[in-house]
Design a protein around this motif. Structure first.
Motif, PDB file in Angstrom:
ATOM      1  N   GLU A  33      39.391  39.406  39.104  1.00 27.73           N
ATOM      2  CA  GLU A  33      38.907  40.002  40.351  1.00 27.73           C
ATOM      3  C   GLU A  33      39.468  39.268  41.568  1.00 27.73           C
ATOM      4  O   GLU A  33      39.816  39.890  42.570  1.00 27.73           O
ATOM      5  CB  GLU A  33      37.376  40.000  40.378  1.00 27.73           C
ATOM      6  CG  GLU A  33      36.749  40.953  39.380  1.00 27.73           C
ATOM      7  CD  GLU A  33      35.240  40.788  39.268  1.00 27.73           C
ATOM      8  OE1 GLU A  33      34.635  40.039  40.070  1.00 27.73           O
ATOM      9  OE2 GLU A  33      34.659  41.414  38.357  1.00 27.73           O
ATOM     10  N   VAL A  37      41.931  40.892  44.527  1.00 22.51           N
ATOM     11  CA  VAL A  37      41.735  40.816  45.977  1.00 22.51           C
ATOM     12  C   VAL A  37      43.015  40.296  46.626  1.00 22.51           C
ATOM     13  O   VAL A  37      43.488  40.839  47.630  1.00 22.51           O
ATOM     14  CB  VAL A  37      40.518  39.926  46.341  1.00 22.51           C
ATOM     15  CG1 VAL A  37      40.441  39.702  47.841  1.00 22.51           C
ATOM     16  CG2 VAL A  37      39.232  40.541  45.817  1.00 22.51           C
ATOM     17  N   GLU A  40      45.739  42.894  46.637  1.00 25.56           N
ATOM     18  CA  GLU A  40      45.480  43.990  47.579  1.00 25.56           C
ATOM     19  C   GLU A  40      46.120  43.723  48.939  1.00 25.56           C
ATOM     20  O   GLU A  40      46.673  44.627  49.559  1.00 25.56           O
ATOM     21  CB  GLU A  40      43.971  44.183  47.736  1.00 25.56           C
ATOM     22  CG  GLU A  40      43.583  45.254  48.726  1.00 25.56           C
ATOM     23  CD  GLU A  40      42.082  45.342  48.925  1.00 25.56           C
ATOM     24  OE1 GLU A  40      41.668  45.820  50.008  1.00 25.56           O
ATOM     25  OE2 GLU A  40      41.315  44.934  48.030  1.00 25.56           O
ATOM     26  N   ASN A 121      38.077  36.533  49.646  1.00 24.12           N
ATOM     27  CA  ASN A 121      37.508  37.663  50.387  1.00 24.12           C
ATOM     28  C   ASN A 121      37.574  37.424  51.887  1.00 24.12           C
ATOM     29  O   ASN A 121      37.788  38.356  52.660  1.00 24.12           O
ATOM     30  CB  ASN A 121      36.075  37.954  49.939  1.00 24.12           C
ATOM     31  CG  ASN A 121      36.038  38.831  48.710  1.00 24.12           C
ATOM     32  OD1 ASN A 121      36.819  39.766  48.561  1.00 24.12           O
ATOM     33  ND2 ASN A 121      35.132  38.523  47.799  1.00 24.12           N
ATOM     34  N   ASN A 124      41.086  38.152  52.858  1.00 29.87           N
ATOM     35  CA  ASN A 124      41.219  39.609  52.870  1.00 29.87           C
ATOM     36  C   ASN A 124      40.627  40.196  54.153  1.00 29.87           C
ATOM     37  O   ASN A 124      41.271  41.001  54.837  1.00 29.87           O
ATOM     38  CB  ASN A 124      40.520  40.179  51.628  1.00 29.87           C
ATOM     39  CG  ASN A 124      40.628  41.673  51.482  1.00 29.87           C
ATOM     40  OD1 ASN A 124      40.444  42.424  52.424  1.00 29.87           O
ATOM     41  ND2 ASN A 124      40.896  42.107  50.266  1.00 29.87           N
TER      42      ASN A 124
END
Length: 140
Positions: A33, A37, A40, A121, A124
């Motif tokens: 996961e 991220v 992405e 995150n 991101n």
């Protein structure tokens, strides 16, 4: 008394084996996961730099104008800074990210990966926020 002690011992061994592979699988899922991220937003890195250059170019144009718009210049400087920080944030995170578990226990790996999920995150979010800001400021 011997029965309950023996039973507890066998139950503890069973539970330790039962939890072991699941913890490793869960850690691998979490690691996947984290990388998802990263994957992405990693393709956006070139666009971040292009937007930063565009912002700096507009700053130069505005500063060279007869009556420079100081508010717009300030906004664009903040944008260029945010774009650069988002870009650098990705590479700072990547340099410190450990792909190997080393001698860590499954619990320590989980704690590390939980922290890394928070960090990636944030990277991101910073990238997307800077790009959204660029879309607004550079379209004017």
């Amino acid at each position: 008394m011997k029965f309950s002690t023996g039973f507890l011992f066998v139950a503890m061994i069973f539970l330790s084996f039962a939890c072991g592979p699941n913890a490793k699988e869960e850690n691998q899922k979490l690691r996947d996961e984290i990388i998802a991220v990263h994957d992405e937003v990693m393709p956006l890195m070139g666009e971040l730099k292009s937007l930063e250059k565009e912002a700096n170019s507009k700053i130069e144009e505005l500063e060279a104008a007869e009556m420079p718009d100081s508010t717009k210049i300030t906004d664009l400087k903040a944008l260029a800074y945010d774009l650069n920080q988002a870009y650098e944030g990705m590479f700072v995170w990547m340099r410190q990210y450990e792909v190997e578990d080393g001698d860590l226990t499954d619990e320590e790996v989980k704690a590390y990966l939980d922290d890394q999920m928070i960090q990636v995150n944030k990277v991101n979010d910073d990238i997307k926020a800077a790009m959204d800001k660029a879309e607004v400021l550079l379209s004017n």
